[in-house]
Design a protein around this motif. Structure first.
Motif, PDB file in Angstrom:
ATOM      1  N   PHE A   1       8.413 -11.568 -27.469  1.00  0.00           N
ATOM      2  CA  PHE A   1       9.079 -11.168 -26.936  1.00  0.00           C
ATOM      3  C   PHE A   1      10.047 -12.549 -26.488  1.00  0.00           C
ATOM      4  O   PHE A   1      11.068 -11.806 -26.003  1.00  0.00           O
ATOM      5  CB  PHE A   1       8.718 -10.851 -25.580  1.00  0.00           C
ATOM      6  N   PHE A   2       9.726 -13.977 -26.297  1.00  0.00           N
ATOM      7  CA  PHE A   2      10.671 -14.625 -25.878  1.00  0.00           C
ATOM      8  C   PHE A   2      11.508 -15.471 -26.549  1.00  0.00           C
ATOM      9  O   PHE A   2      11.474 -15.784 -27.529  1.00  0.00           O
ATOM     10  CB  PHE A   2      10.339 -15.509 -24.453  1.00  0.00           C
ATOM     11  N   LYS A   3      12.289 -16.033 -26.294  1.00  0.00           N
ATOM     12  CA  LYS A   3      12.889 -17.304 -27.462  1.00  0.00           C
ATOM     13  C   LYS A   3      12.856 -18.333 -26.944  1.00  0.00           C
ATOM     14  O   LYS A   3      11.923 -18.814 -26.122  1.00  0.00           O
ATOM     15  CB  LYS A   3      14.668 -16.365 -26.673  1.00  0.00           C
ATOM     16  N   ASN A   4      13.378 -19.040 -27.696  1.00  0.00           N
ATOM     17  CA  ASN A   4      12.935 -21.219 -27.271  1.00  0.00           C
ATOM     18  C   ASN A   4      14.031 -20.884 -26.143  1.00  0.00           C
ATOM     19  O   ASN A   4      14.403 -20.670 -25.948  1.00  0.00           O
ATOM     20  CB  ASN A   4      13.789 -21.406 -28.677  1.00  0.00           C
ATOM     21  N   ASN A   5      13.151 -22.711 -25.705  1.00  0.00           N
ATOM     22  CA  ASN A   5      14.167 -23.300 -24.256  1.00  0.00           C
ATOM     23  C   ASN A   5      13.881 -21.922 -23.919  1.00  0.00           C
ATOM     24  O   ASN A   5      15.299 -22.264 -23.014  1.00  0.00           O
ATOM     25  CB  ASN A   5      15.052 -23.787 -24.847  1.00  0.00           C
ATOM     26  N   LEU A   6      13.252 -20.850 -23.240  1.00  0.00           N
ATOM     27  CA  LEU A   6      13.010 -20.215 -21.803  1.00  0.00           C
ATOM     28  C   LEU A   6      12.879 -21.274 -20.990  1.00  0.00           C
ATOM     29  O   LEU A   6      14.020 -20.290 -19.989  1.00  0.00           O
ATOM     30  CB  LEU A   6      12.173 -19.404 -22.037  1.00  0.00           C
ATOM     31  N   LEU A   7      12.579 -22.459 -20.742  1.00  0.00           N
ATOM     32  CA  LEU A   7      11.836 -22.869 -19.271  1.00  0.00           C
ATOM     33  C   LEU A   7      13.315 -23.125 -18.846  1.00  0.00           C
ATOM     34  O   LEU A   7      13.485 -24.093 -17.600  1.00  0.00           O
ATOM     35  CB  LEU A   7      11.056 -23.573 -19.612  1.00  0.00           C
ATOM     36  N   ASN A   8      14.252 -24.143 -19.907  1.00  0.00           N
ATOM     37  CA  ASN A   8      15.339 -24.560 -19.789  1.00  0.00           C
ATOM     38  C   ASN A   8      16.558 -23.226 -18.436  1.00  0.00           C
ATOM     39  O   ASN A   8      17.118 -23.831 -17.866  1.00  0.00           O
ATOM     40  CB  ASN A   8      16.624 -24.655 -20.876  1.00  0.00           C
ATOM     41  N   GLU A   9      16.398 -22.305 -18.392  1.00  0.00           N
ATOM     42  CA  GLU A   9      15.871 -20.588 -17.479  1.00  0.00           C
ATOM     43  C   GLU A   9      16.539 -21.628 -15.932  1.00  0.00           C
ATOM     44  O   GLU A   9      16.949 -20.640 -15.663  1.00  0.00           O
ATOM     45  CB  GLU A   9      16.505 -20.284 -18.106  1.00  0.00           C
ATOM     46  N   PHE A  10      15.253 -21.861 -16.025  1.00  0.00           N
ATOM     47  CA  PHE A  10      15.209 -22.436 -14.574  1.00  0.00           C
ATOM     48  C   PHE A  10      15.209 -23.728 -13.825  1.00  0.00           C
ATOM     49  O   PHE A  10      14.505 -24.356 -14.370  1.00  0.00           O
ATOM     50  CB  PHE A  10      13.597 -21.732 -14.282  1.00  0.00           C
ATOM     51  N   ASP A  11      16.346 -23.426 -12.640  1.00  0.00           N
ATOM     52  CA  ASP A  11      16.452 -24.899 -13.074  1.00  0.00           C
ATOM     53  C   ASP A  11      15.132 -25.866 -11.825  1.00  0.00           C
ATOM     54  O   ASP A  11      14.764 -26.821 -11.813  1.00  0.00           O
ATOM     55  CB  ASP A  11      17.257 -25.336 -11.684  1.00  0.00           C
TER      56      ASP A  11
END
Length: 301
Positions: free
Chosen positions: A116-126
């Motif tokens: 369901f999710f892409k790589n580096n998703l955590l970078n979307e959250f400051d």
């Protein structure tokens, strides 16, 4: 020193807990994801945790009482329906005498990578970046959505471990999105260019501090003048780049003092300072004690 030592990803503290102490409490792959009640954690963490770091990101959510933690060089205290995030690799410490209840959750960066999710998703959250504001203070309406998400994660994980991976990933992502709605940057309003430069500086500092300890080093990496970097970082954070650099060196040193048996001279070299005497003076300037005294204090705690 306490039998509970800190290394790797066995708990949000990064502490290695002997398997006989863990018993059957933890389930699943602790290197990927875990969640537990704060009040249950205290049976494993029975003393103040000195400067430490983990390879996973963690979140502390309090439902009752208060909790104090130092993240990087900044102290924070949270109360009911407030939370703190500690990005992977960030230095943290906390005391052992807080009275509270809540949840502690930890997850590896690639836990949210799936169908369901892409790589580096955590970078979307400051708030998951090293320069972000780790303190989240939801209002009553947002807290009413966030608290049940922790409870749902807790129920499924305690009963099934990582068997329902898609469900855990979805609930965790929903939780992060809810937090993102109420996130407020620590620096407040400021020129976009200035905030961008400051954030890039802090991110570089996080990854380069053991090899680069001069303002000119970071100005060069950012393709700006040292004077511009000085003025920008001071205006946005209230601290000069030199102070940020000194504090980063001290954080690295504290982790090594608490988690290794390296000598003070060896630690000085590890943090990029070839002169042990200068290292000791720098440490004492900020901590009001020598590195050796700091280590003895930890061993006695």
């Amino acid at each position: 020193m306490s039998e509970i030592k800190l290394y790797d990803t066995r708990a949000f503290t990064g502490q290695f807990m002997p398997s006989e102490e863990l018993g059957g409490f933890f389930r699943g792959d602790m290197g990927k994801f875990f969640i537990m009640r704060v009040e249950d954690m205290y049976q494993f963490v029975t003393r103040a945790v000195p400067a430490s770091r983990s390879t996973i990101t963690s979140c502390l959510y309090i439902t009752d009482g208060e909790a104090s933690m130092k993240i990087g060089s900044e102290p924070y205290t949270i109360h009911a329906d407030e939370m703190l995030f500690v990005p992977a690799g960030q230095v943290f410490s906390f005391r052992e005498d807080d009275v509270n209840k809540g949840y502690i959750c930890g997850f590896h960066a690639d836990f949210l990578i799936g169908k369901f999710f892409k790589n580096n998703l955590l970078n979307e959250f400051d708030f998951l970046r090293v320069w972000g504001n780790p303190l989240i203070q939801p209002g009553p309406q947002s807290a009413a959505f966030i608290r049940p998400l922790f409870a749902r994660l807790m129920i499924d994980y305690s009963q099934n471990g990582l068997q329902n991976l898609d469900l855990l990933q979805s609930y965790l992502l929903t939780l992060l999105c809810e937090v993102n709605r109420v996130y407020r940057p620590a620096s407040g309003p400021g020129p976009v260019a200035g905030v961008t430069i400051t954030n890039r500086f802090r991110e570089l500092l996080f990854s380069q501090i053991r090899t680069k300890q001069r303002v000119t080093d970071y100005a060069s990496l950012l393709n700006i003048t040292p004077n511009h970097l000085n003025k920008t970082v001071k205006a946005i954070t209230g601290k000069s780049p030199t102070q940020w650099i000194d504090e980063a060196i001290l954080l690295e040193a504290k982790v090594l003092l608490s988690q290794t048996n390296l000598s003070v001279s060896e630690i000085a070299v590890e943090v990029g300072l070839d002169d042990p005497s200068y290292f000791t003076r720098l440490f004492k300037k900020y901590e009001n004690q020598t590195p050796s005294a700091f280590r003895r204090m930890i061993e006695k705690s």
